[in-house]
Write a protein that holds these residues in place. Structure first.
Motif, short mmCIF file in Angstrom:
data_model
loop_
_atom_site.label_atom_id
_atom_site.label_comp_id
_atom_site.label_asym_id
_atom_site.label_seq_id
_atom_site.Cartn_x
_atom_site.Cartn_y
_atom_site.Cartn_z
N LYS A 1 -98.84 -28.96 -14.71
CA LYS A 1 -99.20 -30.12 -13.88
C LYS A 1 -100.19 -29.65 -12.85
CE LYS A 1 -97.53 -33.20 -10.37
NZ LYS A 1 -96.72 -33.06 -9.19
N ALA A 2 -101.38 -30.19 -12.90
CA ALA A 2 -102.43 -29.80 -11.95
C ALA A 2 -102.04 -30.22 -10.54
CB ALA A 2 -103.76 -30.43 -12.34
N GLY A 3 -102.43 -29.40 -9.60
CA GLY A 3 -102.15 -29.67 -8.20
C GLY A 3 -103.42 -30.03 -7.45
N LYS A 4 -103.27 -30.18 -6.15
CA LYS A 4 -104.41 -30.49 -5.29
C LYS A 4 -105.28 -29.25 -5.12
CE LYS A 4 -101.72 -29.38 -1.24
NZ LYS A 4 -101.08 -29.77 -0.05
N SER A 5 -106.40 -29.41 -4.48
CA SER A 5 -107.31 -28.30 -4.23
C SER A 5 -106.59 -27.20 -3.45
CB SER A 5 -108.52 -28.81 -3.43
OG SER A 5 -109.39 -27.75 -3.14
N GLY A 6 -106.74 -25.97 -3.91
CA GLY A 6 -106.10 -24.84 -3.25
C GLY A 6 -104.73 -24.48 -3.82
N SER A 7 -104.23 -25.25 -4.78
CA SER A 7 -102.95 -24.92 -5.41
C SER A 7 -103.08 -23.62 -6.18
CB SER A 7 -102.50 -26.02 -6.35
OG SER A 7 -102.16 -27.18 -5.64
N LYS A 8 -102.09 -22.73 -6.03
CA LYS A 8 -102.14 -21.45 -6.74
C LYS A 8 -100.75 -20.84 -6.81
CE LYS A 8 -103.14 -18.78 -2.59
NZ LYS A 8 -104.05 -17.86 -1.92
N ILE A 9 -100.60 -19.89 -7.72
CA ILE A 9 -99.39 -19.10 -7.83
C ILE A 9 -99.79 -17.64 -7.75
CG2 ILE A 9 -99.44 -19.15 -10.37
CD1 ILE A 9 -96.38 -18.99 -10.32
N GLU A 10 -99.16 -16.92 -6.86
CA GLU A 10 -99.36 -15.48 -6.76
C GLU A 10 -98.14 -14.83 -7.40
OE1 GLU A 10 -101.98 -14.91 -2.73
OE2 GLU A 10 -99.80 -14.83 -2.53
N ALA B 1 -106.22 -27.29 -12.17
CA ALA B 1 -106.43 -27.95 -13.45
C ALA B 1 -105.38 -27.46 -14.43
CB ALA B 1 -107.82 -27.65 -13.99
N VAL B 2 -105.02 -28.29 -15.41
CA VAL B 2 -104.11 -27.88 -16.46
C VAL B 2 -104.82 -26.81 -17.29
CG1 VAL B 2 -102.92 -28.64 -18.55
CG2 VAL B 2 -102.93 -30.09 -16.52
N GLN B 3 -104.12 -25.69 -17.55
CA GLN B 3 -104.72 -24.61 -18.33
C GLN B 3 -103.64 -23.78 -19.00
OE1 GLN B 3 -106.75 -21.64 -15.89
NE2 GLN B 3 -105.75 -22.47 -14.09
N ASP B 4 -104.05 -22.99 -19.98
CA ASP B 4 -103.14 -22.15 -20.76
C ASP B 4 -103.74 -20.75 -20.83
OD1 ASP B 4 -101.47 -20.94 -22.57
OD2 ASP B 4 -101.82 -22.38 -24.18
N LEU B 5 -103.14 -19.82 -20.10
CA LEU B 5 -103.62 -18.44 -20.08
C LEU B 5 -102.66 -17.59 -20.89
CD1 LEU B 5 -104.30 -18.35 -16.26
CD2 LEU B 5 -105.96 -18.75 -18.06
N GLY B 6 -103.13 -17.07 -22.00
CA GLY B 6 -102.28 -16.24 -22.86
C GLY B 6 -102.79 -14.82 -22.93
N ASN B 7 -102.04 -13.98 -23.63
CA ASN B 7 -102.40 -12.57 -23.83
C ASN B 7 -102.62 -11.82 -22.53
OD1 ASN B 7 -102.30 -12.75 -26.67
ND2 ASN B 7 -104.31 -13.73 -26.64
N GLY C 1 -99.23 -25.17 -2.71
CA GLY C 1 -99.67 -26.45 -3.27
C GLY C 1 -98.59 -27.09 -4.13
N ASN C 2 -98.99 -28.08 -4.92
CA ASN C 2 -98.03 -28.88 -5.67
C ASN C 2 -98.17 -28.80 -7.18
OD1 ASN C 2 -100.47 -30.23 -5.69
ND2 ASN C 2 -99.56 -32.26 -5.43
N ALA C 3 -98.83 -27.78 -7.70
CA ALA C 3 -98.95 -27.61 -9.15
C ALA C 3 -97.63 -27.10 -9.72
CB ALA C 3 -100.08 -26.64 -9.48
N GLU C 4 -97.47 -27.25 -11.04
CA GLU C 4 -96.30 -26.72 -11.74
C GLU C 4 -96.76 -25.73 -12.79
OE1 GLU C 4 -93.68 -29.74 -13.19
OE2 GLU C 4 -93.57 -30.72 -11.23
N TYR C 5 -95.98 -24.65 -12.96
CA TYR C 5 -96.37 -23.54 -13.82
C TYR C 5 -95.25 -23.21 -14.79
CZ TYR C 5 -99.59 -22.99 -9.92
OH TYR C 5 -100.52 -23.23 -8.95
N LEU C 6 -95.61 -22.76 -15.97
CA LEU C 6 -94.68 -22.23 -16.95
C LEU C 6 -95.03 -20.75 -17.11
CD1 LEU C 6 -92.41 -23.08 -18.92
CD2 LEU C 6 -94.18 -23.27 -20.65
N ILE C 7 -94.09 -19.87 -16.78
CA ILE C 7 -94.30 -18.43 -16.87
C ILE C 7 -93.62 -17.95 -18.15
CG2 ILE C 7 -94.01 -16.21 -15.70
CD1 ILE C 7 -95.57 -18.32 -14.06
#
Length: 89
Positions: free
Chosen positions: A31-40, A59-65, A80-86
């Motif tokens: 789920k895309a978040g607002k500007s500046g959304s990030k996961i460290e 933005a919605v994205q898929d980072l593999g490998n 921010g308010n994005a959602e991530y799948l780890i």
């Protein structure tokens, strides 16, 4: 058949993803978040642990490998308010 051994965690707030050593093999922004959304993603189990890498969630994205090893656990610090799948093992 190593891919059958993977775990997933759906995260949208700070917290421990895995409490012991592990390897992140992918990150998806579900789920895309607002500007500046990030996961460290940090090497440890506390917010003060060293940052290994950052994924921006604007933005919605898929980072593999990725295949990044975490020796002391995996901690997700989210801004921010994005959602991530780890995806990890």
């Amino acid at each position: 058949m190593v891919e059958l051994n993977h775990n997933v965690a759906n995260v949208n707030s700070d917290g421990v993803v895995k409490g012991a050593h592990g390897v992140i093999v992918g990150v998806k922004v579900t789920k895309a978040g607002k500007s500046g959304s990030k996961i460290e993603l940090k090497n440890g189990i506390v917010t003060g642990a060293a940052v290994e890498f950052t994924v921006y969630g604007e933005a919605v994205q898929d980072l593999g490998n990725i295949n990044r090893r975490f020796e002391a656990g995996i901690y997700a610090d989210i801004t921010g308010n994005a959602e991530y799948l780890i995806i990890f093992k």
